[in-house]
Design a protein around this motif. Structure first.
Motif, PDB file in Angstrom:
ATOM      1  N   ARG A   6       0.832  -1.212   0.000  1.00 58.58           N
ATOM      2  CA  ARG A   6       0.000   0.000   0.000  1.00 58.58           C
ATOM      3  C   ARG A   6       0.861   1.255   0.000  1.00 58.58           C
ATOM      4  N   THR A  39     -16.878   9.625  -6.092  1.00 54.70           N
ATOM      5  CA  THR A  39     -16.351   8.656  -5.129  1.00 54.70           C
ATOM      6  C   THR A  39     -17.232   8.581  -3.885  1.00 54.70           C
ATOM      7  N   VAL A  43     -18.921   5.235  -2.377  1.00 52.62           N
ATOM      8  CA  VAL A  43     -18.799   4.799  -0.985  1.00 52.62           C
ATOM      9  C   VAL A  43     -20.188   4.606  -0.367  1.00 52.62           C
ATOM     10  N   THR A 165     -10.187   8.678  -4.094  1.00 53.86           N
ATOM     11  CA  THR A 165     -10.464   7.415  -3.400  1.00 53.86           C
ATOM     12  C   THR A 165      -9.636   7.302  -2.128  1.00 53.86           C
ATOM     13  N   ALA A 169     -11.347   6.953   1.517  1.00 52.72           N
ATOM     14  CA  ALA A 169     -11.024   5.826   2.405  1.00 52.72           C
ATOM     15  C   ALA A 169     -10.661   6.318   3.798  1.00 52.72           C
ATOM     16  N   GLU A 172     -13.865   8.497   5.380  1.00 51.54           N
ATOM     17  CA  GLU A 172     -14.988   7.615   5.702  1.00 51.54           C
ATOM     18  C   GLU A 172     -14.575   6.469   6.623  1.00 51.54           C
ATOM     19  N   LEU A 174     -12.855   3.746   6.090  1.00 46.98           N
ATOM     20  CA  LEU A 174     -13.186   2.451   5.523  1.00 46.98           C
ATOM     21  C   LEU A 174     -12.241   1.381   6.049  1.00 46.98           C
ATOM     22  N   HIS A 178     -13.904  -2.724   2.858  1.00 45.85           N
ATOM     23  CA  HIS A 178     -14.535  -1.662   2.077  1.00 45.85           C
ATOM     24  C   HIS A 178     -13.520  -0.915   1.210  1.00 45.85           C
ATOM     25  N   ARG A 179     -12.263  -0.837   1.641  1.00 42.99           N
ATOM     26  CA  ARG A 179     -11.222  -0.249   0.776  1.00 42.99           C
ATOM     27  C   ARG A 179     -11.005  -1.129  -0.451  1.00 42.99           C
ATOM     28  N   LEU A 182     -13.899  -0.588  -2.702  1.00 41.62           N
ATOM     29  CA  LEU A 182     -13.808   0.720  -3.345  1.00 41.62           C
ATOM     30  C   LEU A 182     -12.879   0.649  -4.551  1.00 41.62           C
TER      31      LEU A 182
END
Length: 190
Positions: A6, A39, A43, A165, A169, A172, A174, A178-179, A182
């Protein structure tokens, strides 16, 4: 995906952003805001997937529903054409939304099976959820239309999308599931 991966992707995205910033005219704030709005709707749709999972978990309702999926894609094609959008591009984007929803549903099913104490105590009504999804479909198509020019330029679009995005992330909050969803959901944006 590992933290190292990442971080490497984030550094690469920032590097690309810097290169694009040096080689292209500055984008308007409205372009950034439009992709952020797009985006945000993505979400919101992913969060509705949580409710879909809660409605289906422990029932005979399958995660995969090819007939319903085709119905959604047919409606998307009709609405996209009416808006002057390419119907195939809109359908590809919504196919990604459907796939992302399945990522969330499968992830939550696995989580709830492993941790029964986390199973939702109420079962949402799928017909009410579908009404929300229909509204989000219209909102998402509107954002696809408003970002049409930006999305036509792949590299700047990808840079702005990565920023939108990444911001979503974080803002929100995430989780990993959920990431991942997305990333799937925005695959066809640019």
């Amino acid at each position: 995906m590992s933290t190292r991966t990442r971080v490497a992707r984030g550094v690469a995205a920032l590097s690309i952003a810097g290169t694009v910033a040096l080689t292209t005219p500055p984008a308007s704030a409205s372009a950034d805001e439009s992709l952020s709005r797009l985006t945000s709707f993505v979400v919101e749709r992913l969060r509705v997937s949580d409710d879909v999972a809660a409605a289906k978990f422990g029932t005979t309702s399958p995660i995969d529903d090819p007939a319903r999926e085709q119905q959604v894609l047919d409606q998307v094609r009709t609405q996209a054409t009416a808006l002057g959008l390419d119907a195939d591009d809109a359908a590809a984007f919504f196919r990604d939304q459907i796939t992302a929803s399945k990522v969330v549903q499968r992830g939550l099913f696995a989580r709830w099976t492993a941790r029964p104490e986390e199973v939702p105590t109420t079962r949402p009504d799928l017909s009410l959820i579908r009404t929300r999804l229909d509204r989000l479909t219209s909102d998402l198509l509107g954002q696809l239309k408003s970002t049409e020019d930006l999305r036509a330029h792949r590299i700047p679009c990808r840079v702005h999308l990565a920023i939108a995005t990444g911001s979503a992330a974080v803002l929100e909050r995430l989780d990993a599931l959920h990431r991942e969803a997305l990333g799937t959901a925005v695959h066809s944006v640019c």
